[in-house]
Motif scaffolding. Structure first.
Motif, PDB file in Angstrom:
ATOM      1  N   SER A 161       5.325   1.369  -2.351  1.00  4.45           N
ATOM      2  CA  SER A 161       4.140   2.236  -2.404  1.00  4.45           C
ATOM      3  C   SER A 161       2.854   1.449  -2.188  1.00  4.45           C
ATOM      4  O   SER A 161       1.858   1.994  -1.703  1.00  4.45           O
ATOM      5  N   SER A 162       2.870   0.167  -2.533  1.00  3.80           N
ATOM      6  CA  SER A 162       1.662  -0.647  -2.384  1.00  3.80           C
ATOM      7  C   SER A 162       1.379  -0.983  -0.919  1.00  3.80           C
ATOM      8  O   SER A 162       0.293  -1.457  -0.586  1.00  3.80           O
ATOM      9  N   LEU A 163       2.332  -0.735  -0.039  1.00  3.56           N
ATOM     10  CA  LEU A 163       2.171  -1.041   1.380  1.00  3.56           C
ATOM     11  C   LEU A 163       1.611   0.132   2.177  1.00  3.56           C
ATOM     12  O   LEU A 163       1.165  -0.050   3.309  1.00  3.56           O
ATOM     13  N   ARG A 164       1.634   1.313   1.591  1.00  6.12           N
ATOM     14  CA  ARG A 164       1.334   2.525   2.346  1.00  6.12           C
ATOM     15  C   ARG A 164      -0.050   2.507   3.001  1.00  6.12           C
ATOM     16  O   ARG A 164      -0.191   2.779   4.204  1.00  6.12           O
ATOM     17  N   ASP A 165      -1.082   2.195   2.244  1.00  5.54           N
ATOM     18  CA  ASP A 165      -2.443   2.275   2.787  1.00  5.54           C
ATOM     19  C   ASP A 165      -2.631   1.344   3.974  1.00  5.54           C
ATOM     20  O   ASP A 165      -3.240   1.718   4.985  1.00  5.54           O
ATOM     21  N   GLY A 166      -2.119   0.114   3.872  1.00  2.00           N
ATOM     22  CA  GLY A 166      -2.256  -0.831   4.965  1.00  2.00           C
ATOM     23  C   GLY A 166      -1.518  -0.375   6.211  1.00  2.00           C
ATOM     24  O   GLY A 166      -2.005  -0.541   7.337  1.00  2.00           O
ATOM     25  N   VAL A 167      -0.338   0.206   6.026  1.00  2.00           N
ATOM     26  CA  VAL A 167       0.444   0.695   7.165  1.00  2.00           C
ATOM     27  C   VAL A 167      -0.256   1.857   7.844  1.00  2.00           C
ATOM     28  O   VAL A 167      -0.409   1.885   9.072  1.00  2.00           O
ATOM     29  N   VAL A 168      -0.698   2.817   7.047  1.00  2.00           N
ATOM     30  CA  VAL A 168      -1.372   3.994   7.611  1.00  2.00           C
ATOM     31  C   VAL A 168      -2.645   3.583   8.351  1.00  2.00           C
ATOM     32  O   VAL A 168      -2.959   4.118   9.419  1.00  2.00           O
ATOM     33  N   GLU A 169      -3.365   2.615   7.809  1.00  2.00           N
ATOM     34  CA  GLU A 169      -4.591   2.155   8.463  1.00  2.00           C
ATOM     35  C   GLU A 169      -4.281   1.551   9.833  1.00  2.00           C
ATOM     36  O   GLU A 169      -4.978   1.831  10.821  1.00  2.00           O
ATOM     37  N   GLN A 170      -3.249   0.714   9.907  1.00  2.00           N
ATOM     38  CA  GLN A 170      -2.883   0.108  11.183  1.00  2.00           C
ATOM     39  C   GLN A 170      -2.461   1.150  12.204  1.00  2.00           C
ATOM     40  O   GLN A 170      -2.883   1.126  13.364  1.00  2.00           O
ATOM     41  N   VAL A 171      -1.608   2.064  11.789  1.00  2.00           N
ATOM     42  CA  VAL A 171      -1.115   3.093  12.709  1.00  2.00           C
ATOM     43  C   VAL A 171      -2.250   4.015  13.139  1.00  2.00           C
ATOM     44  O   VAL A 171      -2.341   4.399  14.317  1.00  2.00           O
ATOM     45  N   SER A 172      -3.128   4.361  12.216  1.00  2.00           N
ATOM     46  CA  SER A 172      -4.233   5.263  12.536  1.00  2.00           C
ATOM     47  C   SER A 172      -5.138   4.699  13.623  1.00  2.00           C
ATOM     48  O   SER A 172      -5.605   5.439  14.503  1.00  2.00           O
ATOM     49  N   ARG A 173      -5.369   3.394  13.580  1.00  2.00           N
ATOM     50  CA  ARG A 173      -6.204   2.781  14.613  1.00  2.00           C
ATOM     51  C   ARG A 173      -5.577   2.921  15.995  1.00  2.00           C
ATOM     52  O   ARG A 173      -6.268   3.214  16.984  1.00  2.00           O
ATOM     53  N   VAL A 174      -4.276   2.725  16.069  1.00  2.00           N
ATOM     54  CA  VAL A 174      -3.581   2.841  17.348  1.00  2.00           C
ATOM     55  C   VAL A 174      -3.582   4.284  17.826  1.00  2.00           C
ATOM     56  O   VAL A 174      -3.843   4.569  19.004  1.00  2.00           O
TER      57      VAL A 174
END
Length: 269
Positions: A209-222
């Motif tokens: 769960s601690s990884l979610r924000d970082g992952v979503v941020e990366q994908v959102s930029r793309v």
């Protein structure tokens, strides 16, 4: 993975001298994720839209396979069973696998694969960054090498998502549809199960769960660069992979993966 690196990792000390470690189940999930996805990506050989992509996806599959090969013998050393990589890969039934549903889904069209690879690679970048600080030296060592590789995987998927999303009307439509088809399988990546809680408490692993924000941020930029939009959360979502509950494609995948080893038990090659 080179034999030299494998030897280095196998010689590294575990987090403690005890032959049984309570975080072994957590590592099984991580290794199963990458082995199963390596099998799916290998299916693109001769099926990708161009020969260079055949090679690229094959190499990504080999990178992921290398992660699994480094982790499985270590797991066998710390769970008290002494199992090796072939035991984990070839001798377990479906209910013994702990991968998430995302990686076991059947190969769709190329846009589907780029959507899946984008999310999984972004997750892997965050995961391997965190595991580089693991108190288990083997886990930290595998993560250090894997991080360099999964950053390339993320770049590769990102380039294709942008190329398709910001391309023709047809490629845009199909890339957007692919993001929507992948959506139901994403939440499971970030579920905190009992094994991950134990591993995180010991400093060996990290809470998904601690990884979610970082992952979503990366994908959102793309996705934004590709002139696409992230789908809304789906009404249905996958769950249960970490507990050995899998979807229909998993049995067929294992039948193909394990056929030779099960047909000729004990054979070496």
């Amino acid at each position: 993975m080179s034999d030299h690196l494998t030897d280095q990792l196998s010689d590294a000390p575990a987090a403690a001298a005890s032959p049984t470690q309570p975080y072994a189940a957590y590592l099984v999930g991580l290794a199963d994720d990458v082995l199963v996805y390596a099998q799916r990506l290998a299916e693109w050989m001769t099926n990708a839209p161009q020969i260079e992509e055949d090679m690229a996806l094959g190499n990504i599959a080999l990178d992921l396979l290398g992660q699994a090969r480094a982790l499985y013998p270590h797991i066998g050393a710390i769970d008290g069973t002494g199992r090796g990589e072939d035991d984990f890969a070839m001798q377990r039934g479906e209910r013994d696998w702990r991968n998430v549903h995302l990686v076991e889904q059947e190969r769709g069209d190329f846009a589907d694969e780029m959507a899946r690879l984008l999310w999984f690679s972004a997750y892997q970048v965050q995961l391997q960054t965190a595991l580089g600080r693991s108190t288990d030296a083997v886990v930290a060592g595998v993560a250090g090498k894997a991080l360099k590789e999964v950053r390339y995987h993320l770049d590769h998927a990102s380039l294709w998502v942008v190329r398709l999303g910001d391309g023709t009307e047809e490629s845009h439509r199909r890339m957007q549809a692919a993001l929507e088809r992948v959506q139901p399988y994403l939440a499971e990546l970030f579920d905190d199960d009992e094994a991950s809680v134990v591993a995180a408490d010991l400093g060996v692993g990290v809470l998904p769960s601690s990884l979610r924000d970082g992952v979503v941020e990366q994908v959102s930029r793309v996705v934004m660069q590709a002139t696409l939009s992230l789908p809304e959360s789906s009404k249905w979502r996958s769950r249960g992979g970490r507990a050995g509950i899998h979807s229909r494609p998993m049995g067929y995948l294992l039948a193909e993966l394990q056929h030779i080893a099960r047909s000729y038990p004990g054979a070496t090659w």
